[in-house]
Design an enzyme around this catalytic site. Sequence first.
Site, PDB file in Angstrom:
ATOM      1  CG  ASP A   1      -1.675  -1.247   1.399  1.00  0.00           C
ATOM      2  OD1 ASP A   1      -1.692  -2.044   0.595  1.00  0.00           O
ATOM      3  OD2 ASP A   1      -1.990  -1.593   2.785  1.00  0.00           O
TER       4      ASP A   1
ATOM      5  CD  GLU B   1      -8.518  -3.298  -0.779  1.00  0.00           C
ATOM      6  OE1 GLU B   1      -9.347  -3.452   0.211  1.00  0.00           O
ATOM      7  OE2 GLU B   1      -7.382  -4.085  -1.152  1.00  0.00           O
TER       8      GLU B   1
END
Length: 326
Positions: free
Chosen positions: A38, A208
């Site tokens: 991420d 997401e």
Amino acid sequence: MKQVLYFLLIFSASKTIAQTEVSAVKNNNPIFKGWYADPEGIIFDKTYWVYPTFSAPYEKQVFLDAFSSKDLVNWKKHHKILDTTAIKWAKKAIWAPSIIKNKNKYFLFFGANDIQSDNELGGIGVAVSSKPEGPYKDLLGKPLVDKFYNGAQPIDQFVFRDKDGQHYLIYGGWRHCNIAKLKDDFTGFVPFDDKTVFKEITPENYVEGPFMFIRNSKYYFMWSEGGWTGPDYCVAYAIADSPMGPFKRVGKILEQDDKIARGAGHHSIIKTPDSDKYYIVYHRRPLSETDSSSRETCIEEMFFDQDGFIKPVVLTNEGVKAHIIK
């Protein structure tokens, strides 16, 4: 004797050239060692920074490291710029940091605790520091977002600064994405004209990992699709005239390559201020790994076609060449 010296000189020169050629094709992906996911890439004062999730079981995700580089190739690790000793309400699953500089302070947004309902403590928090490498302290002493508005799990936060200086929080898991106007001091939100605080901007196939940037006055909205533990994880995007959308999905631009790695996704974009170069920073799972936490941070150059659409990103082991900001 002269012939021997000549031979030695030629041999030495050939060896030097060979070594130079080897170093020229050095593999720079992943960009630093360790399991990290991420990643958010950003530039502060001519220095590249990457703020990733420490990829491990949730109970071990109790801190964040950061990495800095002057050239995109050589990276310095900054240990534990934030951890749960500074964020008392965060106990686990500190995820997907997003950072922005505002009024000479650095604000680090993060998700924590992986809450599954409105009855649990956790969500999106904010920490602040006077330096990009921290240490960071809790700004609010509680989460900034701690409820499921419009069905969006409060995770995967991204802070976006619009052309007029307005900051927005764009976030959401569980296939829902919200946008909200931040107060100037990041302590809360300013309602929209219709009195709502959180507006849903979920595009088709969104899962997401939202990210947004502006290019040629167009708003590029990007997100991750598929499951983060599987090989189908990927990045898609849309283009609109406003940060509010509407966002019509264009297509995928980053996905696995069976010859390189699997599970490529949850990315960010770096635009160099001294050129028109764009880089995509993302995580992927090596072909040799099956554990869901075995994710590494990589970088590739990203290109556009003549109509402004993003070309499919090619996964490489080489990564990118050095680029020192002038």
